[in-house]
Scaffold this motif. Sequence first.
Motif, PDB file in Angstrom:
ATOM      1  N   GLU A   1      58.825  47.769 -37.371  1.00 33.98           N
ATOM      2  CA  GLU A   1      59.901  49.095 -37.443  1.00 33.98           C
ATOM      3  C   GLU A   1      60.544  48.939 -35.919  1.00 33.98           C
ATOM      4  O   GLU A   1      61.843  49.091 -35.683  1.00 33.98           O
ATOM      5  N   ILE A   2      59.744  48.494 -34.915  1.00 33.35           N
ATOM      6  CA  ILE A   2      60.400  48.711 -33.614  1.00 33.35           C
ATOM      7  C   ILE A   2      61.397  47.537 -33.392  1.00 33.35           C
ATOM      8  O   ILE A   2      62.406  47.788 -32.899  1.00 33.35           O
TER       9      ILE A   2
ATOM     10  N   ALA B   1      67.471  46.775 -33.130  1.00 26.80           N
ATOM     11  CA  ALA B   1      68.473  46.092 -33.339  1.00 26.80           C
ATOM     12  C   ALA B   1      69.650  46.850 -33.991  1.00 26.80           C
ATOM     13  O   ALA B   1      70.628  46.441 -34.544  1.00 26.80           O
ATOM     14  N   GLY B   2      69.153  48.256 -34.173  1.00 28.13           N
ATOM     15  CA  GLY B   2      70.301  49.106 -34.711  1.00 28.13           C
ATOM     16  C   GLY B   2      70.203  49.313 -36.358  1.00 28.13           C
ATOM     17  O   GLY B   2      70.938  49.941 -36.790  1.00 28.13           O
TER      18      GLY B   2
ATOM     19  N   GLU C   1      63.176  34.628 -49.536  1.00 28.42           N
ATOM     20  CA  GLU C   1      62.634  33.811 -48.295  1.00 28.42           C
ATOM     21  C   GLU C   1      61.230  34.136 -48.174  1.00 28.42           C
ATOM     22  O   GLU C   1      60.544  35.139 -48.727  1.00 28.42           O
ATOM     23  N   TYR C   2      60.637  33.394 -47.285  1.00 28.95           N
ATOM     24  CA  TYR C   2      59.177  33.410 -47.087  1.00 28.95           C
ATOM     25  C   TYR C   2      59.125  33.373 -45.409  1.00 28.95           C
ATOM     26  O   TYR C   2      59.126  32.257 -45.088  1.00 28.95           O
ATOM     27  N   LEU C   3      58.548  34.430 -45.148  1.00 28.45           N
ATOM     28  CA  LEU C   3      58.065  34.155 -43.571  1.00 28.45           C
ATOM     29  C   LEU C   3      56.458  34.212 -43.089  1.00 28.45           C
ATOM     30  O   LEU C   3      55.763  35.227 -43.903  1.00 28.45           O
ATOM     31  N   THR C   4      56.178  33.563 -42.422  1.00 28.59           N
ATOM     32  CA  THR C   4      54.772  33.369 -41.996  1.00 28.59           C
ATOM     33  C   THR C   4      54.501  34.673 -40.936  1.00 28.59           C
ATOM     34  O   THR C   4      55.223  34.405 -39.864  1.00 28.59           O
ATOM     35  N   LYS C   5      53.327  35.200 -41.004  1.00 30.28           N
ATOM     36  CA  LYS C   5      52.962  36.045 -40.146  1.00 30.28           C
ATOM     37  C   LYS C   5      52.133  35.181 -39.073  1.00 30.28           C
ATOM     38  O   LYS C   5      51.627  34.363 -39.220  1.00 30.28           O
ATOM     39  N   PRO C   6      52.105  35.476 -37.726  1.00 30.64           N
ATOM     40  CA  PRO C   6      52.885  36.698 -36.896  1.00 30.64           C
ATOM     41  C   PRO C   6      54.278  36.200 -36.889  1.00 30.64           C
ATOM     42  O   PRO C   6      54.533  35.085 -36.478  1.00 30.64           O
ATOM     43  N   PHE C   7      55.127  37.345 -37.449  1.00 28.66           N
ATOM     44  CA  PHE C   7      56.637  36.890 -36.873  1.00 28.66           C
ATOM     45  C   PHE C   7      57.006  37.364 -35.646  1.00 28.66           C
ATOM     46  O   PHE C   7      56.456  38.022 -35.060  1.00 28.66           O
ATOM     47  N   THR C   8      58.356  36.698 -35.309  1.00 29.09           N
ATOM     48  CA  THR C   8      58.936  37.277 -34.036  1.00 29.09           C
ATOM     49  C   THR C   8      60.072  38.236 -34.402  1.00 29.09           C
ATOM     50  O   THR C   8      60.574  38.306 -35.577  1.00 29.09           O
ATOM     51  N   LYS C   9      60.160  38.748 -33.285  1.00 29.40           N
ATOM     52  CA  LYS C   9      61.588  39.592 -33.294  1.00 29.40           C
ATOM     53  C   LYS C   9      62.713  38.923 -34.005  1.00 29.40           C
ATOM     54  O   LYS C   9      63.528  39.326 -34.891  1.00 29.40           O
ATOM     55  N   ASP C  10      63.140  37.553 -33.487  1.00 28.10           N
ATOM     56  CA  ASP C  10      63.829  36.672 -33.923  1.00 28.10           C
ATOM     57  C   ASP C  10      63.913  36.062 -35.135  1.00 28.10           C
ATOM     58  O   ASP C  10      64.980  36.268 -36.035  1.00 28.10           O
ATOM     59  N   THR C  11      62.704  36.012 -35.693  1.00 26.82           N
ATOM     60  CA  THR C  11      62.744  35.584 -36.948  1.00 26.82           C
ATOM     61  C   THR C  11      62.990  36.675 -38.116  1.00 26.82           C
ATOM     62  O   THR C  11      64.021  36.599 -39.076  1.00 26.82           O
ATOM     63  N   LEU C  12      62.765  37.835 -37.743  1.00 29.55           N
ATOM     64  CA  LEU C  12      63.008  38.916 -38.682  1.00 29.55           C
ATOM     65  C   LEU C  12      64.541  39.248 -38.640  1.00 29.55           C
ATOM     66  O   LEU C  12      64.981  39.491 -39.492  1.00 29.55           O
TER      67      LEU C  12
END
Length: 119
Positions: A14-15, A20-21, A96-107
Motif C-alpha cells: 500500500e505504501i 506512486a499515486g 504474472e508471478y512475483l516472488t516475495k519479498p518484492f521491491t517497490k520497483d517490481t510492484l
Amino acid sequence: MIIDDSNTIRRSAEIFLSQAGCEVILAQDGFDALSKITDHEPDVVFVDIMMPRLDGYQTCSLIKRNAKYRATPVIMLSSKDGLFDRARGRMVGSDEYLTKPFTKDTLLTAVREHAATRA
C-alpha cells in the motif's frame, strides 16, 4: 487491490503504490477480496498464494471465471519460486508471478505493464 493475509505485506504494498499515486484497496483474504472487487473494480489485483480459507489460486480462478473481471490482470505473490507454483498460477489464469519479498520497483513495473494492457 492487494490481497494478502500478512498485514506487513499489505501495508508495504500500500505504501509503495500510494506513493506512486495509485489508489489501493486492501483485502485480508480471498473472501474479503471477492466482496470488495465488485465495489471497487480494481485495474490490477495482487494476490498472495498461501492464505487461509480461500487461497490465491482459488481466488484468482474465481476472479477469472467471472466474465466482468476476466480481463482484470491478476498477479500472484509468493515466497515460493518453483516451476510448479508458477505453472499452477498460469493454469488458474494469473497474468504474472512475483516472488516475495518484492521491491517497490517490481510492484510498480507490474502495475504499469498490466494497467496499460487493460486500458
